[in-house]
Design a protein around this motif. Sequence first.
Motif, PDB file in Angstrom:
ATOM      1  N   ARG A  82      -7.127   4.236  -1.297  1.00  0.00           N
ATOM      2  CA  ARG A  82      -8.227   3.491  -0.665  1.00  0.00           C
ATOM      3  C   ARG A  82      -8.709   4.190   0.606  1.00  0.00           C
ATOM      4  O   ARG A  82      -8.962   3.547   1.626  1.00  0.00           O
ATOM      5  CB  ARG A  82      -7.771   2.053  -0.391  1.00  0.00           C
ATOM      6  CG  ARG A  82      -7.193   1.354  -1.637  1.00  0.00           C
ATOM      7  CD  ARG A  82      -7.703  -0.045  -1.829  1.00  0.00           C
ATOM      8  NE  ARG A  82      -7.348  -0.939  -0.763  1.00  0.00           N
ATOM      9  CZ  ARG A  82      -6.241  -1.708  -0.731  1.00  0.00           C
ATOM     10  NH1 ARG A  82      -5.400  -1.698  -1.747  1.00  0.00           N
ATOM     11  NH2 ARG A  82      -6.008  -2.497   0.282  1.00  0.00           N
ATOM     12  N   TYR A  95      -9.990  -5.866   7.621  1.00  0.00           N
ATOM     13  CA  TYR A  95      -9.245  -5.873   6.353  1.00  0.00           C
ATOM     14  C   TYR A  95      -9.708  -7.047   5.492  1.00  0.00           C
ATOM     15  O   TYR A  95      -9.932  -6.901   4.286  1.00  0.00           O
ATOM     16  CB  TYR A  95      -7.757  -5.998   6.712  1.00  0.00           C
ATOM     17  CG  TYR A  95      -6.786  -5.999   5.559  1.00  0.00           C
ATOM     18  CD1 TYR A  95      -6.585  -4.860   4.787  1.00  0.00           C
ATOM     19  CD2 TYR A  95      -6.031  -7.133   5.267  1.00  0.00           C
ATOM     20  CE1 TYR A  95      -5.658  -4.856   3.751  1.00  0.00           C
ATOM     21  CE2 TYR A  95      -5.103  -7.134   4.242  1.00  0.00           C
ATOM     22  CZ  TYR A  95      -4.922  -5.996   3.481  1.00  0.00           C
ATOM     23  OH  TYR A  95      -3.996  -6.002   2.467  1.00  0.00           O
ATOM     24  N   ILE A 105      -7.051  -5.319  -2.123  1.00  0.00           N
ATOM     25  CA  ILE A 105      -6.068  -5.372  -3.204  1.00  0.00           C
ATOM     26  C   ILE A 105      -6.742  -5.229  -4.570  1.00  0.00           C
ATOM     27  O   ILE A 105      -6.259  -4.515  -5.449  1.00  0.00           O
ATOM     28  CB  ILE A 105      -5.265  -6.693  -3.109  1.00  0.00           C
ATOM     29  CG1 ILE A 105      -4.412  -6.683  -1.819  1.00  0.00           C
ATOM     30  CG2 ILE A 105      -4.378  -6.898  -4.333  1.00  0.00           C
ATOM     31  CD1 ILE A 105      -3.729  -8.006  -1.494  1.00  0.00           C
ATOM     32  N   TYR A 145      -0.159  -5.394  -8.398  1.00  0.00           N
ATOM     33  CA  TYR A 145      -1.458  -4.748  -8.576  1.00  0.00           C
ATOM     34  C   TYR A 145      -1.873  -4.786 -10.051  1.00  0.00           C
ATOM     35  O   TYR A 145      -2.729  -4.018 -10.472  1.00  0.00           O
ATOM     36  CB  TYR A 145      -1.423  -3.302  -8.070  1.00  0.00           C
ATOM     37  CG  TYR A 145      -1.300  -3.186  -6.560  1.00  0.00           C
ATOM     38  CD1 TYR A 145      -2.256  -3.774  -5.727  1.00  0.00           C
ATOM     39  CD2 TYR A 145      -0.250  -2.500  -5.970  1.00  0.00           C
ATOM     40  CE1 TYR A 145      -2.154  -3.680  -4.347  1.00  0.00           C
ATOM     41  CE2 TYR A 145      -0.137  -2.390  -4.593  1.00  0.00           C
ATOM     42  CZ  TYR A 145      -1.096  -2.990  -3.794  1.00  0.00           C
ATOM     43  OH  TYR A 145      -0.998  -2.879  -2.423  1.00  0.00           O
ATOM     44  N   HIS A 178      -0.169 -12.223  -5.905  1.00  0.00           N
ATOM     45  CA  HIS A 178      -0.561 -11.360  -4.783  1.00  0.00           C
ATOM     46  C   HIS A 178      -2.014 -11.591  -4.421  1.00  0.00           C
ATOM     47  O   HIS A 178      -2.396 -11.614  -3.256  1.00  0.00           O
ATOM     48  CB  HIS A 178      -0.322  -9.894  -5.204  1.00  0.00           C
ATOM     49  CG  HIS A 178      -0.415  -8.899  -4.090  1.00  0.00           C
ATOM     50  ND1 HIS A 178      -0.539  -7.552  -4.319  1.00  0.00           N
ATOM     51  CD2 HIS A 178      -0.381  -9.037  -2.745  1.00  0.00           C
ATOM     52  CE1 HIS A 178      -0.583  -6.914  -3.153  1.00  0.00           C
ATOM     53  NE2 HIS A 178      -0.490  -7.792  -2.192  1.00  0.00           N
ATOM     54  N   PHE A 215       1.942 -14.017  -1.962  1.00  0.00           N
ATOM     55  CA  PHE A 215       1.152 -13.786  -0.754  1.00  0.00           C
ATOM     56  C   PHE A 215       0.557 -15.127  -0.355  1.00  0.00           C
ATOM     57  O   PHE A 215      -0.406 -15.608  -0.955  1.00  0.00           O
ATOM     58  CB  PHE A 215       0.066 -12.752  -1.064  1.00  0.00           C
ATOM     59  CG  PHE A 215      -0.655 -12.188   0.130  1.00  0.00           C
ATOM     60  CD1 PHE A 215      -0.154 -12.299   1.424  1.00  0.00           C
ATOM     61  CD2 PHE A 215      -1.854 -11.503  -0.044  1.00  0.00           C
ATOM     62  CE1 PHE A 215      -0.833 -11.756   2.509  1.00  0.00           C
ATOM     63  CE2 PHE A 215      -2.534 -10.948   1.028  1.00  0.00           C
ATOM     64  CZ  PHE A 215      -2.029 -11.078   2.309  1.00  0.00           C
ATOM     65  N   HIS A 243       5.419 -13.366   1.478  1.00  0.00           N
ATOM     66  CA  HIS A 243       4.521 -12.755   2.467  1.00  0.00           C
ATOM     67  C   HIS A 243       3.908 -13.921   3.235  1.00  0.00           C
ATOM     68  O   HIS A 243       3.090 -14.669   2.689  1.00  0.00           O
ATOM     69  CB  HIS A 243       3.376 -12.035   1.765  1.00  0.00           C
ATOM     70  CG  HIS A 243       3.673 -10.639   1.328  1.00  0.00           C
ATOM     71  ND1 HIS A 243       4.534 -10.340   0.320  1.00  0.00           N
ATOM     72  CD2 HIS A 243       3.194  -9.447   1.787  1.00  0.00           C
ATOM     73  CE1 HIS A 243       4.565  -9.017   0.157  1.00  0.00           C
ATOM     74  NE2 HIS A 243       3.762  -8.463   1.037  1.00  0.00           N
ATOM     75  N   GLN A 246       0.921 -13.441   7.998  1.00  0.00           N
ATOM     76  CA  GLN A 246       0.500 -12.105   8.462  1.00  0.00           C
ATOM     77  C   GLN A 246      -0.818 -12.214   9.224  1.00  0.00           C
ATOM     78  O   GLN A 246      -1.029 -11.511  10.209  1.00  0.00           O
ATOM     79  CB  GLN A 246       0.326 -11.164   7.257  1.00  0.00           C
ATOM     80  CG  GLN A 246      -0.210  -9.772   7.619  1.00  0.00           C
ATOM     81  CD  GLN A 246      -0.491  -8.904   6.395  1.00  0.00           C
ATOM     82  OE1 GLN A 246      -0.433  -9.366   5.256  1.00  0.00           O
ATOM     83  NE2 GLN A 246      -0.798  -7.645   6.637  1.00  0.00           N
ATOM     84  N   HIS A 266       6.220 -10.115   7.272  1.00  0.00           N
ATOM     85  CA  HIS A 266       5.097  -9.981   8.224  1.00  0.00           C
ATOM     86  C   HIS A 266       5.317 -10.917   9.415  1.00  0.00           C
ATOM     87  O   HIS A 266       5.626 -10.480  10.489  1.00  0.00           O
ATOM     88  CB  HIS A 266       3.728 -10.252   7.580  1.00  0.00           C
ATOM     89  CG  HIS A 266       3.304  -9.208   6.623  1.00  0.00           C
ATOM     90  ND1 HIS A 266       2.865  -7.978   7.013  1.00  0.00           N
ATOM     91  CD2 HIS A 266       3.266  -9.200   5.268  1.00  0.00           C
ATOM     92  CE1 HIS A 266       2.566  -7.244   5.953  1.00  0.00           C
ATOM     93  NE2 HIS A 266       2.808  -7.956   4.882  1.00  0.00           N
ATOM     94  N   ASP A 318       6.412  -1.478   4.049  1.00  0.00           N
ATOM     95  CA  ASP A 318       5.306  -2.176   3.367  1.00  0.00           C
ATOM     96  C   ASP A 318       4.477  -1.173   2.561  1.00  0.00           C
ATOM     97  O   ASP A 318       3.350  -1.480   2.166  1.00  0.00           O
ATOM     98  CB  ASP A 318       4.417  -2.923   4.367  1.00  0.00           C
ATOM     99  CG  ASP A 318       3.550  -4.003   3.717  1.00  0.00           C
ATOM    100  OD1 ASP A 318       3.811  -4.345   2.559  1.00  0.00           O
ATOM    101  OD2 ASP A 318       2.605  -4.495   4.365  1.00  0.00           O
ATOM    102  N   ASN A 320       2.005   0.744   0.928  1.00  0.00           N
ATOM    103  CA  ASN A 320       0.972   0.275  -0.001  1.00  0.00           C
ATOM    104  C   ASN A 320      -0.335   0.989   0.340  1.00  0.00           C
ATOM    105  O   ASN A 320      -0.464   1.566   1.413  1.00  0.00           O
ATOM    106  CB  ASN A 320       0.835  -1.255   0.100  1.00  0.00           C
ATOM    107  CG  ASN A 320       0.115  -1.698   1.357  1.00  0.00           C
ATOM    108  OD1 ASN A 320      -1.084  -1.515   1.510  1.00  0.00           O
ATOM    109  ND2 ASN A 320       0.852  -2.273   2.313  1.00  0.00           N
ATOM    110  N   SER A 323      -2.747  -1.596   3.620  1.00  0.00           N
ATOM    111  CA  SER A 323      -2.366  -1.886   5.009  1.00  0.00           C
ATOM    112  C   SER A 323      -1.259  -0.996   5.544  1.00  0.00           C
ATOM    113  O   SER A 323      -0.944  -1.081   6.733  1.00  0.00           O
ATOM    114  CB  SER A 323      -1.944  -3.353   5.134  1.00  0.00           C
ATOM    115  OG  SER A 323      -0.793  -3.594   4.366  1.00  0.00           O
TER     116      SER A 323
END
Length: 409
Positions: A82, A95, A105, A145, A178, A215, A243, A246, A266, A318, A320, A323
């Motif tokens: 990304r 974000y 995501i 994902y 997620h 999440f 999660h 955050q 987080h 984390d 990924n 982030s």
Amino acid sequence: MTERCDLLITNVHAATMDPSIPGAYGAVEDAAVAVTGKKIVWIGPRRELPECTADLVIDGEGQWLTPGLIDCHTHMVYGGHRASEFARRLGGESYEEVARSGGGILSTVRATRAASAADLYRSAEPRLRALIAEGVTTVEVKSGYGLDLETELKQLRVARRLAQHHPVNILTTCLAAHALPPEYDGRADEYIDLVCEEILPAVAKEQLADAVDMFCENIAFSVEQCQKVILAAQKLDLPVKVHAEQLASTGATRMAARAGALSVEHIEYITDADVAAMAESGTAAVLLPGAFYTLKETRVPPIDKLRAAGVPMAISTDLNPGSCPIASLRLMMNMGCNLFGLTPAEALAGVTRSAARALGICCSRGVLRPGLRADMALWPMETPDQLAYEVGALKPAEMFFGGRHVTAG
Ligand code: DI6
Ligand code: FE
């Protein structure tokens, strides 16, 4: 201990991280460690070592031995990258804005669905190697994902396969909750039903997950929806991680603690009541300073309060594509100190003993003690404080994985 062992390491200082040994690192200076099979059978001051012979004797030359490091929270199996969003965020978009416009995501979901298992394996391998090269012997890998049965299974199978070909323990976590996949737009409750009724049972049946994560955030799933996922996981006997908090205070941490979650992750926005709930339930905190840094967050998790309440504080990458595209647990130790105010000893505990707690594996890993797995790293340094302080050049001189002497990296 028996008088014969497979491996004997002498002339080392051991940062055992065993809380029953006094001092920040549970240090034993001028130590010896005996290993038989995959486990440590003796550790202590060299002068107290019982008479014994070993198939392999290693002179540690006065270096420091630590438990193998544990990266307890990664999303390292994914398709694509990304980099363009990085540029957008540098240009001022947040974000959340990027995520709400179909990026974030979901852009990685598209790339992960399109990727073959072989592609995913090939792209994840260098990330895993980078971690191993800096002393990591256990990594947690989350799905999340795929957001459909087939792709979630594909991600988890790739994670399992990575472990077969590298000197590393991989624990897998199903993070199907997620994000909301585009085909369920406006139907979040129906997607949660799919997760609970189809994805988690199928993942459990193939024994592809060691835990379940979700999440819980305003841009993802509500506390009520996550509560359903927790119940489904518990029905399948899978431990839970969340999660939580955050981006905002949501009540996710208290909900997770009430459910006996292994960890909440987080937690920049947790309250005093959340800290108390974690202390009561024994839920570990997983601190992710690399995501905080990448997203230019300003709200720091309440470290002083977590410390005072005796909550175990793990630190993780984390890793990924959004982030935290940073495959360095050692850098996270440094950030944990510089950005969050941990001490160097807390940073090492965060990637050993407390990370093991966050994964529910503290009976086998995270500390150097007889009976635990001989996953260890030997470091050319004068004090374990150097592990959080120095980034880049300090690498393990030797690594041991389940008692086997392996090359780092
Ligand atoms: N929190 C995170 O930090 C990652 N997932 C999550 O729930 C980020 C995932 C991404 O941006 O791709
Ligand atoms: Fe994450």
